[in-house]
Write a protein that holds these residues in place. Sequence first.
Motif, PDB file in Angstrom:
ATOM      1  N   ILE A 160       0.820  -1.211   0.000  1.00 17.10           N
ATOM      2  CA  ILE A 160       0.000   0.000   0.000  1.00 17.10           C
ATOM      3  C   ILE A 160       0.861   1.272   0.000  1.00 17.10           C
ATOM      4  N   GLY A 161       2.073   1.162   0.517  1.00 19.20           N
ATOM      5  CA  GLY A 161       2.975   2.319   0.540  1.00 19.20           C
ATOM      6  C   GLY A 161       3.251   2.863  -0.854  1.00 19.20           C
ATOM      7  N   HIS A 162       3.070   2.031  -1.867  1.00 16.28           N
ATOM      8  CA  HIS A 162       3.369   2.463  -3.235  1.00 16.28           C
ATOM      9  C   HIS A 162       2.109   2.688  -4.058  1.00 16.28           C
ATOM     10  N   MET A 163       0.998   2.946  -3.333  1.00 17.64           N
ATOM     11  CA  MET A 163      -0.216   3.413  -4.004  1.00 17.64           C
ATOM     12  C   MET A 163      -0.034   4.906  -4.270  1.00 17.64           C
ATOM     13  N   LEU A 171       9.085  12.415  -5.227  1.00 13.46           N
ATOM     14  CA  LEU A 171       9.721  11.132  -5.594  1.00 13.46           C
ATOM     15  C   LEU A 171       9.706  10.186  -4.394  1.00 13.46           C
ATOM     16  N   CYS A 172       9.357   8.919  -4.651  1.00  9.70           N
ATOM     17  CA  CYS A 172       9.343   7.880  -3.615  1.00  9.70           C
ATOM     18  C   CYS A 172      10.625   7.051  -3.733  1.00  9.70           C
ATOM     19  N   ASN A 173      10.960   6.320  -2.663  1.00  9.00           N
ATOM     20  CA  ASN A 173      12.124   5.421  -2.683  1.00  9.00           C
ATOM     21  C   ASN A 173      12.054   4.391  -3.808  1.00  9.00           C
ATOM     22  N   CYS A 174      10.830   4.071  -4.245  1.00  6.10           N
ATOM     23  CA  CYS A 174      10.660   3.024  -5.263  1.00  6.10           C
ATOM     24  C   CYS A 174      10.923   3.545  -6.677  1.00  6.10           C
ATOM     25  N   GLY A 175      10.984   4.888  -6.835  1.00  7.42           N
ATOM     26  CA  GLY A 175      11.212   5.455  -8.163  1.00  7.42           C
ATOM     27  C   GLY A 175       9.968   6.105  -8.753  1.00  7.42           C
ATOM     28  N   GLY A 178       4.704  10.411  -5.965  1.00  2.00           N
ATOM     29  CA  GLY A 178       3.388  10.591  -5.341  1.00  2.00           C
ATOM     30  C   GLY A 178       2.867   9.402  -4.560  1.00  2.00           C
ATOM     31  N   CYS A 179       3.747   8.434  -4.242  1.00  2.00           N
ATOM     32  CA  CYS A 179       3.329   7.274  -3.441  1.00  2.00           C
ATOM     33  C   CYS A 179       2.965   7.711  -2.012  1.00  2.00           C
ATOM     34  N   LEU A 180       2.105   6.928  -1.359  1.00  2.00           N
ATOM     35  CA  LEU A 180       1.762   7.175   0.047  1.00  2.00           C
ATOM     36  C   LEU A 180       3.018   7.251   0.915  1.00  2.00           C
TER      37      LEU A 180
HETATM   38 ZN   LIG Z   1       6.734   4.145  -4.022  1.00  2.04          ZN
END
Ligand SMILES: [Zn+2]
Length: 320
Positions: A160-163, A171-175, A178-180
């Motif tokens: 859910i963190g990458h919704m 920017l999120c750690n995943c690349g 706008g991720c949670l």
């Molecule tokens: Zn993410």
Amino acid sequence: MDSFAIGADLGGSHLSIGLVDQHGRILDYQEIKIDNLASPEITLDILAGNASRMKEKHENVKALGIGLPGNHDSVKGICRFSPNFPQWHHVEVAPYLSRVLKMPVFMLNDVRVATLGELYFGAGKGVKNLVMLAIGTGVGGGVVINGSLVIGNEEAAGEIGHMTIDLNGPLCNCGNYGCLEAFASGPSIAAHAAEAIIRKQSVKLREKIKSLEEISAKIIAEAAGEGDSAAFRILEQAGRAIGTAVANLAVTLNPERFIIGGGVAQAGEPLFSGIRKELEKRLKIIQPESISVLPAALGVKAGLVGAAAYAFLKSEVTIL
Ligand SMILES: [Zn+2]
């Protein structure tokens, strides 16, 4: 005769391992410091040594369950990768431990087993449909529908963190953007708090810490409780981001309960009020009152007892 399972929660810095009965009670417990840069064999041998001692000491130990951060093939018991263990790639965790210990071994993502812990022994007891969000350094989750944990095709159900909750978000750690996780993780909340301190917007927060590294959700919550409006606003904003994700999940899955765990959940009221406000605002086709949002009940032990619950489930032992 009672049956037992060994539950292990393997994090980046600690291994928690315990003997758990069918009621979720921990009867034997050990916490061991580990080096996340050591080879998988060294770490797994530490786990095996402690599990073996518990297995010898007690009768009727059915299986070992392990919760491990990352993405895995739980059918084969292989860790594909783990962000907490950068050197682990396709490690045969369960097959190796099963050979050494001569007992069944099962492995699953750490937040997914924590979800099982809350489902059977914690804030989700008696609930058929629930979603757990574990908000700490990262944001993980777990989904339970009709009483069963949803695993998904790539074992990523519950990430859910990458919704995406903001089309133009940071920017999120995943690349992704706008991720949670980019809004509500411990580090992102701490960054907002550091900014408030540097801009001299939060006197109470400044008084509570000697250096910016000491900032935690709990300290921000303390400052908020003492009337610091900047601290309250930071936590409520994180709550609003979580509430947006919860509203999206509510219309996707329509569960009756959401459980909020992890270190950030200790922020308490400002965070939960942000979640509730966002649900009131966004939920139009579901009654917001039909959804309960509760803090996790098991704290840091959720992973360990949940790993044992997973071992019971896989061994077809009734959970009481
Ligand atoms: Zn993410």
